[in-house]
Structures are given as structure tokens and as C-alpha cells.
Design a protein around this motif. Structure first.
Motif, short mmCIF file in Angstrom:
data_model
loop_
_atom_site.label_atom_id
_atom_site.label_comp_id
_atom_site.label_asym_id
_atom_site.label_seq_id
_atom_site.Cartn_x
_atom_site.Cartn_y
_atom_site.Cartn_z
N TYR A 72 37.86 -4.93 2.23
CA TYR A 72 39.23 -4.17 2.03
C TYR A 72 38.91 -2.76 2.03
O TYR A 72 37.86 -2.43 1.69
CB TYR A 72 40.15 -4.89 0.94
CG TYR A 72 39.41 -4.66 -0.50
CD1 TYR A 72 39.53 -3.26 -1.21
CD2 TYR A 72 38.57 -5.53 -0.89
CE1 TYR A 72 38.99 -3.14 -2.43
CE2 TYR A 72 37.93 -5.23 -2.00
CZ TYR A 72 38.10 -4.46 -2.64
OH TYR A 72 37.42 -3.91 -3.98
N GLY A 74 41.10 0.34 0.42
CA GLY A 74 42.38 0.57 -0.31
C GLY A 74 42.49 -0.30 -1.47
O GLY A 74 41.53 -0.88 -1.88
N ASN A 75 43.60 -0.10 -2.45
CA ASN A 75 43.96 -0.81 -3.49
C ASN A 75 44.54 -2.11 -3.30
O ASN A 75 45.45 -2.19 -2.49
CB ASN A 75 44.81 -0.08 -4.52
CG ASN A 75 44.20 1.21 -4.87
OD1 ASN A 75 43.05 1.45 -4.83
ND2 ASN A 75 45.31 2.22 -4.81
N ASN A 77 45.09 -6.25 -5.45
CA ASN A 77 45.06 -7.10 -6.28
C ASN A 77 44.26 -8.36 -6.10
O ASN A 77 44.47 -9.39 -5.44
CB ASN A 77 46.48 -7.45 -6.76
CG ASN A 77 46.66 -8.18 -8.09
OD1 ASN A 77 45.83 -8.91 -8.35
ND2 ASN A 77 47.87 -7.85 -8.84
N GLN A 126 34.62 -4.03 -0.97
CA GLN A 126 35.19 -2.79 -0.41
C GLN A 126 34.42 -2.52 0.68
O GLN A 126 33.18 -2.00 0.50
CB GLN A 126 35.31 -1.57 -1.38
CG GLN A 126 36.27 -0.52 -1.36
CD GLN A 126 36.78 0.15 -2.30
OE1 GLN A 126 36.24 0.06 -3.42
NE2 GLN A 126 37.60 1.11 -2.01
N GLN A 133 44.09 0.48 4.07
CA GLN A 133 45.13 -0.15 3.92
C GLN A 133 45.11 -1.40 4.79
O GLN A 133 46.17 -1.92 4.75
CB GLN A 133 46.43 0.60 3.94
CG GLN A 133 46.66 1.64 2.80
CD GLN A 133 46.48 1.11 1.32
OE1 GLN A 133 46.95 -0.13 0.80
NE2 GLN A 133 45.83 2.14 0.47
#
Length: 296
Positions: A72, A74-75, A77, A126, A133
Motif C-alpha cells: 500500500y 498511504g494510510n 487500517n 508499505q 492511495q
């Protein structure tokens, strides 16, 4: 839960459709196979692949240990994504796309829905190389039979091909020995991911990840490129062949990586995949909730 339907589709695709590069390699192997019994095996596999794809049913009764690789930028969960993966796994099990495979190692009880302690296995990473995003989800379904014949050797060690020292020649001998040990038990013809170096856990993790390489691709490292070529040729000369019936095709391909190690350790790790190399990936735009890219 906008990821759930995409993950369910990915599970369905991976469980029921063999990637095009693997199908092409099997077709080539069938055309090159001279031994009648081995050719018949490959013809049966060809029919099996067609039936699974046309009927949207699993390629193999062992639908494998599910390993997800989440990259991924970005942020995100992680707990939420894990929840959506678990929900998709349970739905795929109810629909018959996956067989109930998750067994408690202490009680022997099957959860019945492919959920359980560290089941499925999910890696998060990451990655700045993918679009911002965005999230890329890779899935590998690896059967128990081929997982059983995967292995690891600590060099130096004695093999049927001579002493395997801490050298490229020693690595080659170790890989040959592990493929020979697998015989037909791993549902050959196989594809092997190999990792040289690291610690024990790094070896198995990297060797399994190598199975995402497309069949026929060339290693960027000249030494590993030559080693891969030698391994394929020498393993196929063992005449283990499809399902151990003999013949020219023991391996369809070999993918090797390496990493640094401690002076005291020299591990060679092999992750063996059966002919049904079930893998796939999707990339999703997290803002729009739509698929950007989908690969078999």
C-alpha cells in the motif's frame, strides 16, 4: 466493506483459474513429452484446468494455505483489511470455492470456514512504488502436498550429487537433492522458488514470494540466471516427470533470489509448487474503491 467483493473475486479467480503463463508451460511440456504415460498425465491436467475454469470450481480438492501480500501507499487500517479478508474467506468457503482447510493444531478441530490462528497468513508492506492511495493485494493458494516437499538445507551438507559446499555449485547440488527428494509427491511438474542466504524464516518467506514471478522470465542477476537454467535442465534430466511417472518434465521453471547471511550460516531454501500454481493480484484505488489493475 468495499474491499470485500474484490477480495472474494480474487479468491475465486485464484482457486478456479490457472494463470495463463502456467497453462502455456504445461501445453509446451505436453507437446515435448515422448513417454506415453507422462503425456497422458499432462492431458488429464489439461482437461482438469478446462473443467475448473468452465464450471467455476476449484482446480484442486486441496484449495491450499492462503497467503495474502498487501502492499500500500498511504494510510490504511490493517485491522479493517484483515477483517474484510476473513469475511471473504468465509464466504468463499460457503460457496464451495475453498475447501474448509483451517485445522487447530492442538485440538485437531477444523474451524469449518477457513479462519483461525494466523490463518490466513497476511503480510503488510508499505510500498512507495505503487500509486498514492492505492493498495495491491496478492494471493497465493499453496497446497499441502507441495508444501510438504518444500525444504531447507544448511550448507555444507552431503548430497547424492556430492558434497554441497558454500558455493554456487553447492547451492545447485542442494536444490537438486531437494527436488529429487520430492519425487512425484509434490504433484509434478513443479515450479520452485528458491532463496539463498538469510536466516531460516527469511529463506522460506522469500522463496515463496518468488513463485509470483511469471514463468519464462529471466533473472536480472547473471549468476542466478545461469543457475536457474542449470537447475531446470538437470532436474528434468532426473526423469521424475509428471506425477512421478517419468519423462522430460519434472520442473516447469525455477526462480532464485538471494540475501545476506551470517558468517556461521548458509541456508538454501526451496518452496515447491505443484503444477497448480494458484496466484493472482489486484490493485485498487482506495479513494474510488475501484480496481485499477488485475493480473492472473
Amino acid at each position: 466493506m468495499f474491499l470485500f467483493p474484490h477480495i472474494l473475486d480474487l479468491i475465486t479467480q485464484v482457486s478456479t483459474q490457472l494463470p495463463a503463463d502456467v497453462q502455456k508451460a504445461l501445453e509446451k511440456a505436453k507437446d515435448n513429452e515422448e513417454k506415453k504415460s507422462s503425456r497422458i498425465v499432462l492431458e488429464v491436467l489439461e482437461k482438469n484446468i478446462s473443467m475448473a475454469q468452465n464450471g467455476n470450481i476449484p482446480l484442486c480438492q486441496d484449495t491450499g494455505f492462503p497467503t495474502f501480500y498487501i502492499s500500500y501507499n498511504g494510510n490504511i487500517n490493517q485491522n479493517k483489511i484483515t477483517e474484510e479478508i476473513t469475511t471473504a474467506m468465509r464466504m468463499a468457503t460457503r460457496k464451495g470455492i475453498l475447501r474448509p482447510n483451517s485445522v487447530d493444531s492442538l485440538s485437531g478441530k477444523n474451524s469449518g470456514d477457513n479462519s483461525g490462528e494466523i490463518f490466513p497468513k497476511i503480510y503488510f508492506h508499505q510500498d512507495k512504488n505503487i500509486a498514492e492511495q492505492s493498495i495491491k493485494i496478492k494471493l497465493l493458494l499453496k497446497g499441502g502436498g507441495c508444501e510438504n516437499v518444500s525444504g531447507q538445507m544448511a550448507l555444507p551438507i552431503q548430497t547424492d550429487f556430492g558434497r554441497a559446499n558454500r558455493s554456487i555449485d553447492g547451492v545447485e547440488k542442494a536444490i537438486l537433492q531437494m527436488v529429487k527428494n520430492a519425487e512425484g509427491k509434490g504433484c509434478a511438474p513443479g515450479i520452485i522458488g528458491v532463496h539463498i542466504g538469510g536466516d531460516r524464516s527469511t529463506g522460506f518467506e522469500q522463496a515463496k514470494k518468488n513463485l509470483f514471478r511469471k514463468l519464462g522470465t529471466i533473472n536480472n542477476n547473471s549468476k542466478l540466471k545461469k543457475l536457474e537454467k542449470n537447475i531446470i535442465e538437470k532436474c528434468n534430466s532426473l526423469e521424475i516427470g509428471p506425477m512421478g511417472f517419468g519423462g522430460k518434465t519434472t520442473l516447469l521453471d525455477c526462480f532464485i533470489s538471494h540475501s545476506n547471511r551470517l558468517p556461521a550460516s548458509f541456508f538454501v531454501t526451496m518452496s515447491y509448487s505443484c503444477w497448480a500454481l494458484r496466484r493472482g493480484e489486484i490493485e485498487i484505488d482506495m479513494k474510488k474503491g475501484v480496481i485499477k489493475d488485475k493480473q492472473k
